[in-house]
Design a protein around this motif. Structure first.
Motif, PDB file in Angstrom:
ATOM      1  N   ASP A  90       0.812  -1.212   0.000  1.00 59.32           N
ATOM      2  CA  ASP A  90       0.000   0.000   0.000  1.00 59.32           C
ATOM      3  C   ASP A  90       0.850   1.268   0.000  1.00 59.32           C
ATOM      4  O   ASP A  90       0.398   2.334   0.425  1.00 59.32           O
ATOM      5  N   ALA A  91       2.087   1.158  -0.499  1.00 62.09           N
ATOM      6  CA  ALA A  91       2.970   2.319  -0.648  1.00 62.09           C
ATOM      7  C   ALA A  91       3.451   2.374  -2.096  1.00 62.09           C
ATOM      8  O   ALA A  91       3.691   1.338  -2.728  1.00 62.09           O
ATOM      9  N   PHE A  92       3.582   3.565  -2.632  1.00 64.81           N
ATOM     10  CA  PHE A  92       4.006   3.745  -4.017  1.00 64.81           C
ATOM     11  C   PHE A  92       5.379   3.112  -4.244  1.00 64.81           C
ATOM     12  O   PHE A  92       6.344   3.406  -3.538  1.00 64.81           O
ATOM     13  N   MET A  93       5.458   2.209  -5.262  1.00 62.41           N
ATOM     14  CA  MET A  93       6.697   1.529  -5.595  1.00 62.41           C
ATOM     15  C   MET A  93       7.348   2.111  -6.846  1.00 62.41           C
ATOM     16  O   MET A  93       8.571   2.192  -6.945  1.00 62.41           O
ATOM     17  N   GLY A  94       6.523   2.533  -7.824  1.00 61.95           N
ATOM     18  CA  GLY A  94       7.109   3.096  -9.034  1.00 61.95           C
ATOM     19  C   GLY A  94       6.109   3.179 -10.165  1.00 61.95           C
ATOM     20  O   GLY A  94       5.054   2.553 -10.142  1.00 61.95           O
ATOM     21  N   SER A  95       6.446   3.996 -11.158  1.00 65.38           N
ATOM     22  CA  SER A  95       5.650   4.066 -12.374  1.00 65.38           C
ATOM     23  C   SER A  95       6.615   4.195 -13.542  1.00 65.38           C
ATOM     24  O   SER A  95       7.730   4.712 -13.401  1.00 65.38           O
ATOM     25  N   GLY A  96       6.173   3.692 -14.711  1.00 68.75           N
ATOM     26  CA  GLY A  96       7.083   3.715 -15.844  1.00 68.75           C
ATOM     27  C   GLY A  96       6.380   3.534 -17.167  1.00 68.75           C
ATOM     28  O   GLY A  96       5.190   3.199 -17.227  1.00 68.75           O
ATOM     29  N   TRP A  97       7.139   3.786 -18.203  1.00 69.67           N
ATOM     30  CA  TRP A  97       6.657   3.717 -19.585  1.00 69.67           C
ATOM     31  C   TRP A  97       7.723   3.033 -20.416  1.00 69.67           C
ATOM     32  O   TRP A  97       8.895   3.409 -20.367  1.00 69.67           O
ATOM     33  N   LEU A  98       7.323   1.998 -21.167  1.00 71.64           N
ATOM     34  CA  LEU A  98       8.216   1.305 -22.081  1.00 71.64           C
ATOM     35  C   LEU A  98       7.689   1.466 -23.504  1.00 71.64           C
ATOM     36  O   LEU A  98       6.471   1.460 -23.720  1.00 71.64           O
ATOM     37  N   ARG A  99       8.603   1.565 -24.467  1.00 77.48           N
ATOM     38  CA  ARG A  99       8.230   1.700 -25.869  1.00 77.48           C
ATOM     39  C   ARG A  99       9.158   0.852 -26.727  1.00 77.48           C
ATOM     40  O   ARG A  99      10.368   0.799 -26.474  1.00 77.48           O
TER      41      ARG A  99
END
Length: 242
Positions: free
Chosen positions: A79-88
Motif C-alpha cells: 500500500d505504498a508507491f513503488m514506481g511508475s514507468g513507460w516502455l516503448r
C-alpha cells in the motif's frame, strides 16, 4: 463503433495447505480490438497474499502483428508507491522512462533481441493473450523471448527493462466450465526449465510450472489457470462481457 471491447474479471484464490479456496486478490481487464488490427489491454490487479500486498495498473498496446508498441505501469507494494514507468518498442530498440523511490529517475535504452514475442506485463490475462498469438498447429512448444518491467515473480519491483526467456507447451483442447460460463479451451503451460525447453531463464529464480486455459479463438481470453510449486495459486474467470 469500429472497435470491439472485451471486459471481465478474474478471482485469485490459494491452493496452499490450510488456505484452500481462500481469496488472495482479483484482476479486472478490458481489451480493445481496433479496426486496424491493433489491440489495447487495460488491467487492474490486486494481490493480497502473500504480504506485502501488490496493486498494479497497466495499459499495454500491441500492433496488428501482435508486437508491443508501448506499456504504462503503476505499482503499489504494501500500500505504498513503488514506481511508475513507460516502455516503448520501435521494432529495434526498447526504451524505458520510470521513477521509483528506491531507484530515483531512470532512463534506459536497450537493443532488443529479435524476434520479440511481447512485453511481459504480469497481469494474468496478458499471459493468456501472449500464448494465443502463437501458431499451436505448427508446434507444441515455443521458447518465448520477452521483455518485462520486472523479473520478480509478482512483478513487485520498480519498472526497469528486464529480458526473460520462458518456455510454453501445448497440452491439448478441453471444455472448461467456470463461473463466467463454459468455454472451448486450449490447455497450455509455461515452463521455466531448460531441461524441458532449452534456453529458458531470467525470472529471478526458476518459476514453478504455470498451467493456463484460454478460449480456443482469436481473442485468447484467460479462463482458468494456476501455478504450482511454492506459489500454489489459482485464477478463474468469473465475469465476461464481449
Amino acid at each position: 463503433m469500429k472497435h470491439r471491447i472485451i471486459e471481465g474479471r478474474l478471482e485469485y484464490t490459494s491452493r496452499k495447505k490450510g488456505m484452500e479456496g481462500q481469496n488472495r486478490g482479483f484482476e479486472t481487464f478490458m481489451f480493445t480490438h481496433h479496426s486496424d488490427g491493433k489491440v489495447t489491454m487495460r488491467t487492474h490487479c490486486e494481490i493480497y497474499e502473500p504480504e506485502p500486498t501488490v496493486m498494479r495498473d497497466i495499459i499495454y498496446a500491441m500492433d496488428e502483428n501482435d508486437q508491443p508498441m508501448d506499456l504504462h505501469v503503476r505499482l503499489t507494494v504494501g500500500d505504498a508507491f513503488m514506481g511508475s514507468g513507460w516502455l516503448r518498442f520501435d521494432g529495434e530498440m526498447i526504451e524505458c522512462e520510470s521513477y521509483g523511490p528506491s531507484i530515483g529517475r531512470l532512463s534506459q535504452q536497450v537493443q532488443a533481441e529479435l524476434p520479440l514475442d511481447g512485453f511481459g506485463t504480469h497481469p494474468i490475462v496478458s499471459d493468456g493473450y501472449m500464448l494465443s498469438t502463437k501458431d499451436w498447429d505448427a508446434s507444441d512448444r515455443y521458447l518465448l523471448n520477452c521483455y518485462l518491467p520486472s523479473p520478480d515473480h509478482r512483478g513487485a519491483t520498480p519498472p526497469q527493462i528486464a529480458q526473460v526467456k520462458i518456455g510454453a507447451l501445448y497440452l491439448g483442447k478441453e471444455e472448461i466450465t467456470v463461473k463466467a460460463g463454459t468455454f472451448q479451451c486450449k490447455h497450455l503451460q509455461f515452463v521455466d526449465d531448460s531441461s524441458i525447453i532449452p534456453g529458458t531463464g531470467g525470472m529471478a529464480g526458476e518459476h514453478p510450472p504455470y498451467d493456463v486455459w484460454i478460449t480456443d479463438d482469436d481473442d485468447g481470453i484467460f479462463v482458468q489457470g494456476g501455478v504450482g510449486g511454492y506459489m500454489m495459486t489459482w485464477y478463474e474467470l468469473v465475469e465476461l462481457k464481449r
